[in-house]
Design a protein around this motif. Structure first.
Motif, PDB file in Angstrom:
ATOM      1  N   LYS A 590      -1.344  -3.800 -10.282  1.00 10.66           N
ATOM      2  CA  LYS A 590      -0.183  -2.907 -10.196  1.00 10.66           C
ATOM      3  C   LYS A 590       0.355  -3.018  -8.770  1.00 10.66           C
ATOM      4  O   LYS A 590       0.249  -2.107  -7.948  1.00 10.66           O
ATOM      5  N   PHE A 591       0.967  -4.182  -8.488  1.00  9.72           N
ATOM      6  CA  PHE A 591       1.267  -4.565  -7.119  1.00  9.72           C
ATOM      7  C   PHE A 591       2.332  -3.679  -6.469  1.00  9.72           C
ATOM      8  O   PHE A 591       2.211  -3.305  -5.304  1.00  9.72           O
ATOM      9  N   GLU A 592       3.383  -3.376  -7.189  1.00  8.21           N
ATOM     10  CA  GLU A 592       4.492  -2.641  -6.574  1.00  8.21           C
ATOM     11  C   GLU A 592       4.061  -1.240  -6.139  1.00  8.21           C
ATOM     12  O   GLU A 592       4.353  -0.804  -5.015  1.00  8.21           O
ATOM     13  N   ALA A 594       1.016  -0.192  -5.586  1.00  9.96           N
ATOM     14  CA  ALA A 594       0.002  -0.305  -4.537  1.00  9.96           C
ATOM     15  C   ALA A 594       0.637  -0.616  -3.190  1.00  9.96           C
ATOM     16  O   ALA A 594       0.260  -0.036  -2.161  1.00  9.96           O
ATOM     17  N   GLU A 595       1.635  -1.518  -3.171  1.00  6.94           N
ATOM     18  CA  GLU A 595       2.245  -1.890  -1.896  1.00  6.94           C
ATOM     19  C   GLU A 595       3.031  -0.730  -1.296  1.00  6.94           C
ATOM     20  O   GLU A 595       3.016  -0.520  -0.076  1.00  6.94           O
ATOM     21  N   SER A 596       3.691   0.053  -2.134  1.00  3.39           N
ATOM     22  CA  SER A 596       4.404   1.222  -1.607  1.00  3.39           C
ATOM     23  C   SER A 596       3.424   2.219  -1.007  1.00  3.39           C
ATOM     24  O   SER A 596       3.728   2.891   0.001  1.00  3.39           O
ATOM     25  N   LEU A 597       2.227   2.319  -1.588  1.00  4.09           N
ATOM     26  CA  LEU A 597       1.205   3.212  -1.027  1.00  4.09           C
ATOM     27  C   LEU A 597       0.739   2.712   0.337  1.00  4.09           C
ATOM     28  O   LEU A 597       0.518   3.503   1.262  1.00  4.09           O
ATOM     29  N   TYR A 598       0.539   1.386   0.479  1.00  5.40           N
ATOM     30  CA  TYR A 598       0.092   0.850   1.763  1.00  5.40           C
ATOM     31  C   TYR A 598       1.120   1.101   2.858  1.00  5.40           C
ATOM     32  O   TYR A 598       0.764   1.363   4.017  1.00  5.40           O
ATOM     33  N   ARG A 599       2.388   1.013   2.510  1.00  4.65           N
ATOM     34  CA  ARG A 599       3.427   1.315   3.508  1.00  4.65           C
ATOM     35  C   ARG A 599       3.319   2.778   3.962  1.00  4.65           C
ATOM     36  O   ARG A 599       3.413   3.088   5.151  1.00  4.65           O
ATOM     37  N   LEU A 600       3.110   3.682   2.995  1.00  2.37           N
ATOM     38  CA  LEU A 600       2.949   5.095   3.323  1.00  2.37           C
ATOM     39  C   LEU A 600       1.692   5.322   4.152  1.00  2.37           C
ATOM     40  O   LEU A 600       1.697   6.075   5.143  1.00  2.37           O
ATOM     41  N   ILE A 601       0.595   4.672   3.766  1.00  2.00           N
ATOM     42  CA  ILE A 601      -0.688   4.827   4.470  1.00  2.00           C
ATOM     43  C   ILE A 601      -0.552   4.429   5.936  1.00  2.00           C
ATOM     44  O   ILE A 601      -0.971   5.156   6.849  1.00  2.00           O
ATOM     45  N   TRP A 623      -3.870  -4.331   2.615  1.00  3.58           N
ATOM     46  CA  TRP A 623      -2.490  -4.656   2.251  1.00  3.58           C
ATOM     47  C   TRP A 623      -2.310  -6.184   2.176  1.00  3.58           C
ATOM     48  O   TRP A 623      -1.676  -6.712   1.267  1.00  3.58           O
ATOM     49  N   GLY A 624      -2.903  -6.877   3.138  1.00  3.71           N
ATOM     50  CA  GLY A 624      -2.828  -8.341   3.116  1.00  3.71           C
ATOM     51  C   GLY A 624      -3.470  -8.933   1.878  1.00  3.71           C
ATOM     52  O   GLY A 624      -2.951  -9.885   1.278  1.00  3.71           O
ATOM     53  N   LEU A 625      -4.614  -8.371   1.459  1.00  4.55           N
ATOM     54  CA  LEU A 625      -5.277  -8.860   0.242  1.00  4.55           C
ATOM     55  C   LEU A 625      -4.400  -8.635  -0.981  1.00  4.55           C
ATOM     56  O   LEU A 625      -4.337  -9.484  -1.885  1.00  4.55           O
ATOM     57  N   LEU A 626      -3.739  -7.488  -1.020  1.00  6.45           N
ATOM     58  CA  LEU A 626      -2.819  -7.211  -2.120  1.00  6.45           C
ATOM     59  C   LEU A 626      -1.708  -8.263  -2.164  1.00  6.45           C
ATOM     60  O   LEU A 626      -1.378  -8.798  -3.224  1.00  6.45           O
ATOM     61  N   ILE A 627      -1.130  -8.574  -1.008  1.00  7.86           N
ATOM     62  CA  ILE A 627      -0.042  -9.540  -0.955  1.00  7.86           C
ATOM     63  C   ILE A 627      -0.522 -10.919  -1.398  1.00  7.86           C
ATOM     64  O   ILE A 627       0.184 -11.645  -2.105  1.00  7.86           O
ATOM     65  N   CYS A 628      -1.754 -11.286  -1.020  1.00  3.26           N
ATOM     66  CA  CYS A 628      -2.317 -12.570  -1.471  1.00  3.26           C
ATOM     67  C   CYS A 628      -2.441 -12.609  -2.988  1.00  3.26           C
ATOM     68  O   CYS A 628      -2.116 -13.608  -3.631  1.00  3.26           O
TER      69      CYS A 628
END
Length: 850
Positions: A590-592, A594-601, A623-628
């Motif tokens: 669920k990339f989108e 999750a990535e919005s959460l990392y930006r908030l974090i 966050w980098g692992l998610l992007i990979c």
């Protein structure tokens, strides 16, 4: 039978068929010590002409696997089939793989049918699940394009039965009028498709006991069977247990809805009248979801309002209450004096004639007598206005308080208070032993003392079950939650100790307790109330590491919301919770979100704590692992490389932040080195990636050892890079090493293990070893079938990989079937515009042109 003519005697045993059969059955008799299991095996094997299987039974490994199935164990059917084919080739037998699989499937079906024909079934293992699994796996090997065959036990061999593990209770002399009322209520609705009745009443009044009596008394009216489901904690667990007993194959990741559909479909194949009992109902919409074609649904509930015909269970009148009290006591068949009868009547009145309280008091009377118990100065019935269930709980609590000083073991009540915080069906002596700092033998004595008072029920496996009302009442006795806090610490330590060693399989036994304790968090928004958020965060991460991503996500959301309500979204622990939630979402692709959460974090960490903080470094790394992971599924090469470069930049920042906080020699450095290696490898910078992996592996060898799943993860990453470089032999060796570690620590149905199998299959595919690749892909798909894909996010990828293999082999029909299956799942889980979805659509379109 297929291919029987060439085998008139068994080549490997060197005996005529009848003598060889006797030899095998003698072996079984010595190995399978349980009589019922022996009968099942004897009837299934000895009464059929299984010449092919017989020809292979001289091999101890092959025969041992068959015995393991008989004992209710799940085996690797691929290993069994391949072993059989190797033996056949060694013995120069004219047997094909299809013939071996066909006879194994028939044998599996025979085992299942003989098991169902046994009264009471076998007494060890889980025969129903093991036999069904055996059949389904062999069926899939023979029929890769169809889920069930005409012989499928789900379609044609379901047998009705009396699936109720509770016996009748003669001490409850007042139930007759209620069972007759139930029968009358259900019968009056016979014109409708489903007749429903609800037993409504306060806790402890005997609703469950009356439903049990009804099932026993009227079972002759239900030729289609009686099915008991205890649903107060939801329907998943009871449905799983029932479907297993029915022999219906299920997946670890079936949803409530899919389990319910399987159950209802299974019962609807039985034409006769059925009775389904939903005990301790809390979800008032649940009965309407049981779309039975013919049958009755009986519900017990404490809910005062339910949209179905109700039977309001009332307290027994005074004479009935007196009979119940005496029925459990030593006075059952004795004549009482006038004084004794007066004392007994007074006890009944003091506990409000509540049947569950009468049972406990009656058991006390057997030991201490009327005069002694009556003299105890405890008010058994506190007045609580307008809440009947609370009144019942209060009554039970007072009865427990009355008996507290008189339990045969002086610490039994203390043990009960601690046990009240465990899952009521999984009370283990070893956990009580740890909580009370006593030996396990002492803990067993305490629990046995409670069982003598009808407070606990013992199981053959050494565990105990506590009535849920008693469980709640005992918990209420711990006013300051000190016992609960102790139990949370014990469970937390057990999970921590086993997971630090990488022994996730051992720690799995704590999952029921984790979920039960965590459920208490919903009762309060106070952050420090039992259980503490610090525990729940660790438990959620443990569930994630065990591959239970959805459970982990749910628990992380509870933690985050709890802190947000109590301390606000600027609190540091709130950030920790969001980080765990983002990881669970990432693991499910669920990339989108999750990535919005990392930006908030990251924004919250920078705002409140700055950049020189450990969790700032870890947030960058995660966050980098998610992007990979996201970049890996993209189809456009430019987009992929862009994402990998973004990840590399985040890893560089994370390494820099980590060095400022902990120094470059800290063990956590290996985590960040491996992440950077991943990004380098994805970009084709293989030499740099290999160097980084080797550094990370060296650190792990010194810190966590070589038997830890995290160490296996490093090896897996290195194997991926070596495979990309074309160093296939070295990559294969590493994958095999990884699988050995994972099999011991996380299990063979874990998503990470399946991903490793997929990766090794891809190496075989690239080397042109198509048979080996196909076997591994099929093994992954047979373990993570279409019901489990929510737990195994790479399921679509494995389907696509196998379809690619078939396509390159010219097996266009098989390839198209797999592509379509992958497309259906990808559309449902990823969406219409997801790169995987579009890529599979293109592959299907290209096949259509050929």
């Amino acid at each position: 039978m297929l291919g029987m003519e060439p085998i008139t005697t068994t080549k490997l045993l060197g005996l005529p068929v009848n003598q060889a059969t006797t030899w095998v059955l003698t072996k079984a008799k010595n190995k399978l010590t349980d009589k019922k299991i022996n009968v099942i095996f004897h009837e299934a094997f000895g009464n059929n002409d299984y010449h092919i299987i017989l020809a292979l039974c001289a091999d101890e490994t092959f025969l041992g696997l068959l015995f393991q199935v008989a004992e209710g164990k799940i085996i690797d059917t691929v290993k069994l089939s391949e072993r059989g084919l190797t033996l056949a080739e060694t013995g120069k037998l004219k047997i094909t793989a299809t013939e071996i699989d066909s006879q194994l499937r028939s044998f599996a079906l025979d085992l299942l049918e003989r098991y169902r024909g046994q009264k009471g079934g076998a007494t060890v293992g889980d025969q129903s699940t093991a036999f069904t699994h055996f059949f389904e796996q062999m069926d899939r090997r023979l029929n890769s394009n169809s889920k069930y065959t005409s012989e499928s036990p789900l379609q044609y061999n379901l047998q009705p039965g009396f699936y109720l593990d509770h016996g009748s209770n003669a001490n409850l002399c007042h139930t007759g009028k209620w069972t007759r009322e139930i029968f009358k209520t259900l019968k009056s609705q016979s014109r409708t498709a489903i007749a429903q009745g609800s037993l409504v009443g306060e806790g402890g009044i005997g609703k469950t006991a009356i439903a049990i009596e009804y099932a026993h008394e009227y079972q002759h009216n239900y030729e289609g069977g009686v099915y008991w489901l205890e649903v107060d904690q939801g329907i998943e667990l009871p449905l799983r247990n029932m479907l297993g007993r029915l022999g219906v194959a299920i997946s670890p990741d079936d949803t409530d809805e899919s389990l319910l559909t399987l159950f209802v479909d299974s019962l609807n194949r039985i034409q006769e009248q059925k009775l389904v009992i939903l005990d301790n109902l809390e979800d008032t919409n649940l009965p309407n979801r049981f779309a039975l074609s013919k049958g009755h649904i009986l519900v017990t509930t404490r809910m005062p309002k339910i949209a179905m015909p109700t039977i309001d269970i009332l307290l027994p009148h005074d004479d009935e209450a007196l009979d119940i009290l005496l029925g459990y006591s030593k006075y059952k068949d004795s004549a009482l004096t006038d004084e004794q009868e007066k004392l007994a009547q007074d006890l009944c009145q003091r506990c409000g004639n509540l049947p569950l309280a009468l049972e406990i008091l009656g058991t006390m009377l057997t030991t201490f007598g009327l005069e002694y118990v009556s003299a105890m100065s405890v008010d058994l019935l506190d007045e609580v206005e307008n809440v009947t269930s609370k009144k019942a709980k209060t009554t039970i609590r007072q009865v427990l308080a009355l008996a507290e000083k008189e339990y045969k073991h002086p610490e039994a009540m203390t043990a009960l208070v601690h046990a009240a915080y465990l899952h009521p069906d999984h009370i283990q002596p070893e956990i009580i032993s740890s909580a009370l700092s006593v030996t396990q033998q002492e803990a067993v004595k305490m629990l046995a003392a409670l069982a003598e008072w009808s407070v606990l029920k013992s199981h053959k496996d050494g565990k105990y079950t506590c009535h849920r009302l008693l469980n709640e009442a005992a918990r209420d006795l711990d006013v300051d939650d000190s016992a609960g806090e102790r139990m949370a610490v014990i469970v937390d330590c057990m999970v921590k100790d086993e997971t630090e060693k990488g022994l996730y399989l051992l720690a799995n036994g704590s999952i029921p307790h984790i979920l039960h304790l965590s459920g208490m968090a919903d009762e309060s928004t106070e952050e420090e109330n039992l259980p503490r958020n610090s525990f729940m965060y660790k438990w959620a991460n443990f569930l994630k590491d065990c591959g239970h991503y959805q459970l982990s996500e749910k628990l992380q959301r509870v933690c985050s919301e709890r802190i947000k309500l109590s301390r606000g979204d600027g609190h540091y622990d709130y950030v920790i919770g969001l980080n765990g939630l983002a990881q669970s979402l990432s693991d499910q692709h669920k990339f989108e979100e999750a990535e919005s959460l990392y930006r908030l974090i990251l924004s919250l960490i920078v705002k409140h704590h700055g950049t020189e903080h450990l969790h700032y470094a870890y947030a960058l790394n995660n966050w980098g692992l998610l992007i990979c992971s996201h970049g890996y599924v993209l189809t456009d090469e430019n987009d992929r490389q862009r994402r990998f470069r973004e990840a590399e930049m985040l890893f560089e920042k994370g390494l820099s932040a980590l060095a400022m906080v902990q120094g470059a020699d800290h063990p956590d450095h290996a985590v960040f080195l491996a992440s950077m290696a991943l990004a380098k490898g994805r970009q084709g910078k293989y030499e740099e990636a290999v160097s980084l992996y080797i550094q990370a592996i060296a650190i792990d060898e010194k810190t966590i050892g070589t038997d830890h799943p995290r160490y296996a993860k490093r090896l897996n990453g290195l194997a991926d890079v070596l495979g990309e470089q074309g160093e296939y032999e070295e990559a294969e060796k590493l994958y095999r090493q990884v699988l050995i570690i994972q099999e011991k620590t996380i299990g063979t149905d874990h998503p990470v293990y399946l991903t490793c199998l997929n990766d090794m299959a891809y190496i075989f595919y690239r080397r042109g070893k198509h048979k080996e690749a196909e076997k591994l892909y099929l093994q992954v798909l047979s373990t993570a079938d279409d019901k489990m894909h929510s737990r195994y996010p790479n399921y679509v990828l494995t389907c696509k990989n196998l379809a690619d293999l078939y396509r390159n082999q010219g097996k266009y029909g098989d390839a198209k079937a797999l592509y379509r299956k992958a497309l259906t799942i990808s559309r449902g889980s990823n969406g219409e515009d997801h790169p995987f979805t579009l890529q599979i659509e293109t592959a299907i379109a290209e096949l259509d042109k050929q």
